[in-house]
Write a protein that holds these residues in place. Structure first.
Motif, short mmCIF file in Angstrom:
data_model
loop_
_atom_site.label_atom_id
_atom_site.label_comp_id
_atom_site.label_asym_id
_atom_site.label_seq_id
_atom_site.Cartn_x
_atom_site.Cartn_y
_atom_site.Cartn_z
N VAL A 123 1.06 -1.07 -0.02
CA VAL A 123 0.12 -0.09 -0.06
C VAL A 123 0.84 1.24 0.01
O VAL A 123 2.18 1.18 0.06
N ASP A 124 0.24 2.53 -0.13
CA ASP A 124 1.22 3.76 -0.25
C ASP A 124 1.36 4.08 1.17
O ASP A 124 0.69 4.43 2.25
N GLN A 125 2.70 3.91 1.22
CA GLN A 125 3.31 4.05 2.60
C GLN A 125 3.90 5.51 2.99
O GLN A 125 4.78 5.65 3.89
N ILE A 181 -3.49 11.06 -0.91
CA ILE A 181 -5.01 11.13 -0.38
C ILE A 181 -5.17 12.19 0.30
O ILE A 181 -4.31 12.93 1.03
N GLY A 182 -6.11 12.87 0.06
CA GLY A 182 -6.61 14.15 0.65
C GLY A 182 -6.29 15.44 -0.10
O GLY A 182 -6.50 16.67 0.58
N ASP A 183 -5.50 15.44 -1.01
CA ASP A 183 -4.87 16.52 -1.77
C ASP A 183 -4.82 16.24 -3.29
O ASP A 183 -3.82 15.93 -3.75
N GLY A 185 -4.53 18.24 -5.65
CA GLY A 185 -3.62 18.78 -6.31
C GLY A 185 -2.14 18.50 -6.14
O GLY A 185 -1.23 19.08 -6.65
N ALA A 186 -1.97 17.64 -5.27
CA ALA A 186 -0.58 17.31 -4.95
C ALA A 186 0.15 16.27 -5.77
O ALA A 186 -0.55 15.55 -6.72
N ASP A 187 1.48 16.37 -6.09
CA ASP A 187 2.04 15.34 -6.95
C ASP A 187 2.83 14.18 -6.16
O ASP A 187 3.39 14.49 -5.19
N ALA A 188 2.20 13.00 -6.39
CA ALA A 188 2.59 11.70 -5.81
C ALA A 188 4.05 11.36 -6.03
O ALA A 188 4.62 10.63 -5.37
N PHE A 189 4.75 12.06 -7.01
CA PHE A 189 6.26 11.84 -7.51
C PHE A 189 7.00 13.06 -6.87
O PHE A 189 7.99 12.98 -7.23
N ASP A 190 6.45 13.72 -5.71
CA ASP A 190 7.14 14.81 -5.59
C ASP A 190 8.59 14.68 -4.53
O ASP A 190 9.34 15.41 -4.34
N ARG A 191 8.67 13.30 -4.18
CA ARG A 191 9.92 12.78 -3.20
C ARG A 191 10.97 12.58 -4.33
O ARG A 191 12.00 11.91 -3.73
#
Length: 246
Positions: A123-125, A181-183, A185-191
């Motif tokens: 899962v997304d950790q 989750i919950g945003d 507009g956020a970028d899931a690849f930002d890290r």
């Protein structure tokens, strides 16, 4: 006839993670799996293959990518697993793919102290630790929804009943997280430093279309399922990736 067995193509999920890590510029990778059961093996094998293909695509030389491969023998959060992760980071490993349930908590703790990175599993950790750059996930929700809809909506239970169905990239059964989750507009690849959503979608599309094949199993002599470096290298066709086992 009244049972639907659902399996996942963990090798594809691991492949995506390994590819992303190398494309992002990482050249020293680690894998810490729990026990050498089929799902964990598949995650690890895919991880190495993804790294191999990314390195080839980038034109890197043979042995340009180092990979330390390890099974903890358990799925626990404990001091031994943290010490192993700490040692790997001290030896230069930049990111560890933790595919062992609670083992991941030990790896995240070591990564936080070392200023290093982690790839989560199942899962997304990302919500568990700032050290988690992405996760090799299984589409638990899409698979359950598909089976339930076959009963309650589409009258297609025969597609699943009495069978084992593999969920993979073609039916959104595996992947890296693409939303936060919950945003919205956020970028899931930002890290990541350079690897982004567009690069991911391109690769994912190739997996979904069957243009990229990922090996799920290899021959391993040891009854424990622990592969040697030579077995990993030959079985997975590695050249760019120089793998060592711990």
């Amino acid at each position: 006839e009244n049972v639907a067995s659902i399996m996942y193509a963990e090798e594809q999920s691991g492949y995506l993670a390994g590819y992303a890590a190398v494309m992002d510029g990482m050249t020293n990778l680690g894998f810490m799996g729990g026990m050498a059961v089929p799902a964990v093996q598949a995650f690890g094998y895919g991880f190495l293959q993804g790294a191999e293909d990314a390195a080839a695509e980038m034109g890197l030389g043979n042995g340009a990518i180092k990979a330390t491969y390890h099974y903890t023998g358990n799925f626990e959060e404990n001091d031994t697993n943290k010490a192993t992760a700490r040692t790997m980071y001290q030896e230069g490993v930049e990111v560890i793919f933790a595919a062992g349930g609670a083992v991941g908590k030990s790896v995240m703790s070591a990564a936080a102290e070392a200023g290093a990175k982690v790839i989560g599993v199942d899962v997304d950790q990302r919500y568990d630790s700032e050290t988690v750059i992405t996760s090799a996930t299984k589409g638990l929700a899409p698979s359950v929804i598909s089976v339930l809809e076959s009963i309650y909506k589409t009258d297609s239970w025969a597609d699943f009943g009495g069978k084992t169905t593999y969920f993979n990239a073609s039916n959104n059964g595996v992947g890296l997280p693409t939303v936060v989750i919950g945003d919205e507009g956020a970028d899931a690849f930002d890290r990541f430093s350079t690897f982004d959503g567009a690069a991911y979608e391109s690769l994912f599309g190739k997996l979904a279309a069957g243009e990229v094949e990922v090996t799920r199993t290899i021959d391993v002599a040891d009854a424990t399922g622990y592969a040697t470096a030579a077995e990993l290298t030959s079985g997975l066709g590695l050249a760019k990736v120089a793998v060592t086992t711990r």
